[in-house]
Enzyme design. Structure first.
Site, PDB file in Angstrom:
ATOM      1  N   LYS A  92     -19.918 -18.147   2.703  1.00 42.36           N
ATOM      2  CA  LYS A  92     -21.372 -18.229   2.843  1.00 42.36           C
ATOM      3  C   LYS A  92     -22.130 -17.459   1.928  1.00 42.36           C
ATOM      4  O   LYS A  92     -21.518 -16.177   1.691  1.00 42.36           O
ATOM      5  CB  LYS A  92     -21.751 -17.625   4.132  1.00 42.36           C
ATOM      6  CG  LYS A  92     -21.248 -18.560   5.541  1.00 42.36           C
ATOM      7  CD  LYS A  92     -21.632 -18.108   6.647  1.00 42.36           C
ATOM      8  CE  LYS A  92     -21.035 -18.830   7.803  1.00 42.36           C
ATOM      9  NZ  LYS A  92     -21.495 -18.337   9.307  1.00 42.36           N
ATOM     10  N   GLY A 102     -13.522  -3.768   2.142  1.00 39.45           N
ATOM     11  CA  GLY A 102     -14.987  -3.342   2.119  1.00 39.45           C
ATOM     12  C   GLY A 102     -15.447  -2.446   1.316  1.00 39.45           C
ATOM     13  O   GLY A 102     -16.781  -2.566   0.857  1.00 39.45           O
ATOM     14  N   ARG A 153       0.873  -1.392   0.035  1.00 37.01           N
ATOM     15  CA  ARG A 153      -0.047  -0.232   0.073  1.00 37.01           C
ATOM     16  C   ARG A 153       0.917   1.229  -0.011  1.00 37.01           C
ATOM     17  O   ARG A 153       0.257   2.380  -0.576  1.00 37.01           O
ATOM     18  CB  ARG A 153      -0.845  -0.243   1.298  1.00 37.01           C
ATOM     19  CG  ARG A 153      -2.095  -1.075   1.090  1.00 37.01           C
ATOM     20  CD  ARG A 153      -2.998  -1.041   2.288  1.00 37.01           C
ATOM     21  NE  ARG A 153      -4.312  -2.078   2.172  1.00 37.01           N
ATOM     22  CZ  ARG A 153      -4.841  -2.220   3.097  1.00 37.01           C
ATOM     23  NH1 ARG A 153      -5.069  -1.414   4.179  1.00 37.01           N
ATOM     24  NH2 ARG A 153      -6.085  -2.958   2.763  1.00 37.01           N
ATOM     25  N   GLY A 188      -9.861  -9.373  -0.067  1.00 39.05           N
ATOM     26  CA  GLY A 188      -8.654 -10.192   0.440  1.00 39.05           C
ATOM     27  C   GLY A 188      -8.142 -11.401   0.120  1.00 39.05           C
ATOM     28  O   GLY A 188      -7.094 -11.825  -0.180  1.00 39.05           O
TER      29      GLY A 188
END
Length: 389
Positions: A197, A368, A36, A345
């Site tokens: 999920k 996110g 980063r 990720g």
């Protein structure tokens, strides 16, 4: 997408405050992965060409708000400042008292502000704090896509009160890639969504179902879809309560399911791996990957697509015995002539593991923020830049 870009501005003799995402992993007090930091270098170099002063701010970890860094030194940006100093071959002062009465941050061309997350009011997007940030600069540059989904003082509020607010190259690049993939994709478009999920990716799946031509599902998500088709999935991870949701999604868009899978009797890296047809699973089988037949048929679909969006693995790729599906699809994406966008990720970990970084058109580091954008949610920091643009 309409917003002001840093590349459109003359920064000559301007004080430029740049919000980067330098939330990097540390080990023994030093940066253990500087990806980063390196990603921010072109933005900083561009600003340093003409600006009178470049001020970098970022968060690191989750410190207690309102508690000085001196009392929680593990959250200091000092290791980041040292690493950035080495990369740029120049000393970069780390300023802790930038919100004091004098707000004196020195005259050095490039400085870094200490962790913004310790400032009282940062997470609540306090207007007073945002105005204090804005007073530090003539131009505010939002370049941290990974925090663009947070309406915080250093990402959203400061953009409201700064004299000029714009998007930096990193943020603009992310938004351009996402718009190319989702707003105006070249057809056919295919998305790959993997993970444990359905519930964790439900809004992603719902939004993509209305955009893509085909939607590949993998990991535990695929198991719920197989169950919805009436297959016995043994002891595999699934969500029976979302079978109806899976059925509804399959009615909206084409979702090709695996025809063969790799199973084991236990969830271990050294468990015996067996390839079986999805029609032949035993009651004690665990699906841990897709099989070779499925790999090849899905690879063909990837090769035929002009736009590809990838988020999530096909199986338990952390275990080499169950990494074949993710590896094969990663290679198919790397070999594709279409525009490919990957994010998340686990996806980035798979890209690194299989060595295809240079072959993916754009890799999002947003986490996110990437998922929220794919869900169709407008990111607060982006919305503010649009309103200022």
């Amino acid at each position: 997408m309409t917003f002001l870009r840093m590349s459109e501005l003359d920064l000559t003799n301007k004080r430029v405050l740049i919000r980067e995402d330098l939330n990097v992993p540390l080990a023994a007090g030093e940066v253990s992965n500087d990806t980063r930091i390196r990603a921010a270098l072109p933005t900083l170099a561009r600003a340093l060409e003409t600006a009178s002063q470049v001020i970098v701010m970022s968060h690191l970890g989750r410190p207690s708000e309102g508690v000085a860094v001196a009392e929680q030194p593990e959250f200091s940006l000092a290791p980041v400042a040292r690493q950035l100093s080495q990369l740029l071959n120049r000393e970069i002062p780390l300023i802790s008292d930038y919100l004091g009465g004098s707000m004196d941050i020195g005259s050095e061309r490039l400085v870094m502000l200490e962790n913004v997350r310790v400032n009282l009011g940062e997470k609540s997007n306090n207007a007073g704090l945002a105005k204090a940030y804005a007073k530090l600069c003539d131009v505010f540059v939002m370049d941290a896509f990974g925090t663009a989904h947070r309406a915080q003082a250093s990402t959203h509020g400061v953009a409201e009160f700064a004299r000029t607010a714009c998007a930096g190259p990193l943020l603009a690049g992310e938004l351009d890639a996402l718009e190319r993939s989702l707003a105006s994709p070249e057809r056919p478009m295919l998305a790959i969504v993997g993970g444990a999920k359905v519930s964790s990716k439900l809004e992603v799946l719902n939004n993509l179902a209305g955009i893509v031509d085909q939607l590949i599902v993998g990991g535990g998500i695929a198991n719920t879809f197989l169950l919805a088709k009436g297959f016995n999935i043994g002891q595999s991870l699934c969500e029976p309560g979302l079978v109806a949701t899976a059925t509804a999604l399959m009615a909206r868009t084409h979702i090709p399911l695996p025809t063969d899978v790799v199973v084991a009797k236990s969830f271990r890296g050294d468990a015996e791996a067996t390839v079986k047809s999805v029609a032949d699973l035993a009651d004690d089988d665990l699906i841990l990957d897709i099989g070779p037949e499925s790999c090849e048929s899905l690879a063909v679909l990837i090769g035929e697509s002009s736009t590809l969006l990838w988020n999530g693995p096909m199986g338990v790729f952390e275990f080499d015995r169950f990494a074949g599906g993710t590896r094969r699809l990663a290679r198919a994406i790397a070999d594709s002539r279409g525009f490919s966008l990957a994010g998340g990720g686990e996806t980035i970990a798979a890209i690194d593991k299989f060595g295809i970084t240079e072959s993916v058109s754009y890799i999002s580091t947003g986490g996110g923020a990437f998922l929220e954008y794919v869900q169709g949610i407008e990111l607060p920091a982006v919305a503010m830049l649009k309103s200022r643009g």
